[in-house]
Write a protein that holds these residues in place. Structure first.
Motif, mmCIF file in Angstrom:
data_model
loop_
_atom_site.group_PDB
_atom_site.id
_atom_site.type_symbol
_atom_site.label_atom_id
_atom_site.label_comp_id
_atom_site.label_asym_id
_atom_site.label_seq_id
_atom_site.Cartn_x
_atom_site.Cartn_y
_atom_site.Cartn_z
ATOM 1 N N ALA A 36 7.105 14.219 -6.826
ATOM 2 C CA ALA A 36 7.015 13.440 -5.592
ATOM 3 C C ALA A 36 6.559 14.308 -4.432
ATOM 4 O O ALA A 36 5.732 13.899 -3.605
ATOM 5 N N MET A 37 7.067 15.523 -4.357
ATOM 6 C CA MET A 37 6.667 16.448 -3.285
ATOM 7 C C MET A 37 5.196 16.825 -3.422
ATOM 8 O O MET A 37 4.485 16.966 -2.426
ATOM 9 N N MET A 38 4.722 16.978 -4.657
ATOM 10 C CA MET A 38 3.329 17.352 -4.889
ATOM 11 C C MET A 38 2.378 16.216 -4.517
ATOM 12 O O MET A 38 1.325 16.445 -3.913
ATOM 13 N N GLY A 87 0.788 -1.224 0.000
ATOM 14 C CA GLY A 87 0.000 0.000 0.000
ATOM 15 C C GLY A 87 0.822 1.277 0.000
ATOM 16 O O GLY A 87 0.267 2.372 -0.042
ATOM 17 N N GLU A 88 2.149 1.158 -0.007
ATOM 18 C CA GLU A 88 3.019 2.337 0.042
ATOM 19 C C GLU A 88 3.166 2.959 -1.344
ATOM 20 O O GLU A 88 3.068 2.273 -2.370
ATOM 21 N N VAL A 89 3.417 4.260 -1.373
ATOM 22 C CA VAL A 89 3.770 4.974 -2.595
ATOM 23 C C VAL A 89 5.215 5.435 -2.443
ATOM 24 O O VAL A 89 5.543 6.198 -1.532
ATOM 25 N N LEU A 90 6.091 4.969 -3.333
ATOM 26 C CA LEU A 90 7.511 5.304 -3.262
ATOM 27 C C LEU A 90 7.968 5.861 -4.597
ATOM 28 O O LEU A 90 7.815 5.221 -5.644
ATOM 29 N N ALA A 141 8.429 16.336 3.347
ATOM 30 C CA ALA A 141 9.398 16.829 4.331
ATOM 31 C C ALA A 141 10.748 17.093 3.667
ATOM 32 O O ALA A 141 11.391 18.117 3.921
ATOM 33 N N LEU A 142 11.171 16.183 2.785
ATOM 34 C CA LEU A 142 12.443 16.380 2.090
ATOM 35 C C LEU A 142 12.380 17.594 1.173
ATOM 36 O O LEU A 142 13.375 18.294 0.987
ATOM 37 N N GLY A 143 11.202 17.840 0.607
ATOM 38 C CA GLY A 143 11.051 18.976 -0.283
ATOM 39 C C GLY A 143 11.254 20.309 0.396
ATOM 40 O O GLY A 143 11.591 21.305 -0.250
ATOM 41 N N GLY A 188 3.925 10.859 -0.126
ATOM 42 C CA GLY A 188 4.418 9.501 0.009
ATOM 43 C C GLY A 188 5.891 9.539 0.387
ATOM 44 O O GLY A 188 6.381 10.492 0.973
ATOM 45 N N ARG A 189 6.595 8.511 0.003
ATOM 46 C CA ARG A 189 8.016 8.383 0.324
ATOM 47 C C ARG A 189 8.850 8.662 -0.912
ATOM 48 O O ARG A 189 8.407 8.404 -2.031
ATOM 49 N N MET A 190 10.040 9.206 -0.711
ATOM 50 C CA MET A 190 10.920 9.503 -1.836
ATOM 51 C C MET A 190 12.330 9.031 -1.535
ATOM 52 O O MET A 190 12.857 9.267 -0.449
ATOM 53 N N MET A 191 12.913 8.343 -2.508
ATOM 54 C CA MET A 191 14.334 8.012 -2.469
ATOM 55 C C MET A 191 15.012 8.771 -3.602
ATOM 56 O O MET A 191 14.520 8.754 -4.728
#
Length: 245
Positions: A204-206, A29-32, A227-229, A209-212
């Protein structure tokens, strides 16, 4: 418990190392999002997970099965479907024929035809333009419509995880917005797991979810996309200067 577990994966093309000892897990169910500059190894990593490219080392587990080096068809049967970069539709076939290709691996199973027809109607409900043009050649569709078609084709394989390579490639921003709106709606409705390669971290910021973030074949940042954005670490990691969080 994780759905996807990537452990110390390496990928080489001759003398060129594209991916270096990459490890991560994904929960169901995660979005990466996997982001990063050109040549970072993003697409190579996705192709290795989907079985298109054989890794030079490491292990990949999906749904409690070791899928390292297995062929894409075997991996797809387990519920991992890939949408390749460039969309790759069968241009001379109709839209409906393209969609039905996704059911081929289940042909002969008990009740497969009834399930395929139900899934086809579900795809048409998600992407009404495909139903309107279902007898048209897929090669005549616009770029955005083709992207909807290949996502629909992936859904026809009954996936638990969809891996998508550059879904916004060549699309206008408003069309990209529409594609992502449908994707996230599908993820919530079906509790799909989404693994998405995008060169730009902005999308990804928009979406959230999670971003690598990858650079030089390695993961240099991993965390909450929004948060990273807001941090300065992402620019440093993307371009490879300064301290990295």
């Amino acid at each position: 418990m994780s759905l996807l577990n990537v452990s110390n994966i390496g990928i080489r093309y001759g003398r060129l190392t594209a991916v270096r000892n990459v490890s991560f897990t994904m929960a169901e169910g995660e979005v990466l999002f996997i982001t990063g500059p050109n040549g970072a190894g993003k697409s190579s990593l996705l192709r290795a997970i989907a079985g298109v490219t054989a890794p030079s080392g490491g292990r990949i587990d999906f749904a409690d099965h070791d899928i390292t080096g297995k062929v894409p068809e075997a991996i797809a049967r387990l519920g991992l479907s890939m949408v390749p970069e460039g969309r790759d539709v069968f241009g001379s076939l109709s839209i409906e024929e393209n969609l039905m290709v996704g059911t081929g691996m289940h042909a002969g199973e008990n009740g497969w035809r009834a399930r395929a027809m139900a899934e086809l109607e579900a795809v048409y409900a998600t992407f009404p333009i495909l139903k309107e043009r279902r007898h048209s050649q897929a090669g005549l569709l616009s770029g955005g419509q083709q992207q909807m078609l290949v996502i629909g084709r992936a859904l026809m394989t009954y996936p638990r995880l969809i891996a998508i390579d550059e879904p916004s490639l060549g699309l206008a921003p408003n069309i990209t917005d529409q594609v992502y709106e449908r994707l996230i709606a599908l993820q919530k409705e079906r509790r799909l797991t989404l693994l998405i390669v995008e060169q730009s971290s902005t999308r990804a910021m928009m979406v959230g979810g999670r971003m690598m973030l990858m650079r030089g074949g390695e993961i240099v940042l991993d965390g909450d996309a929004r948060a990273l954005g807001k941090s300065e670490a992402i620019e440093a990691a993307y371009f490879g200067y300064g301290e990295q969080a």
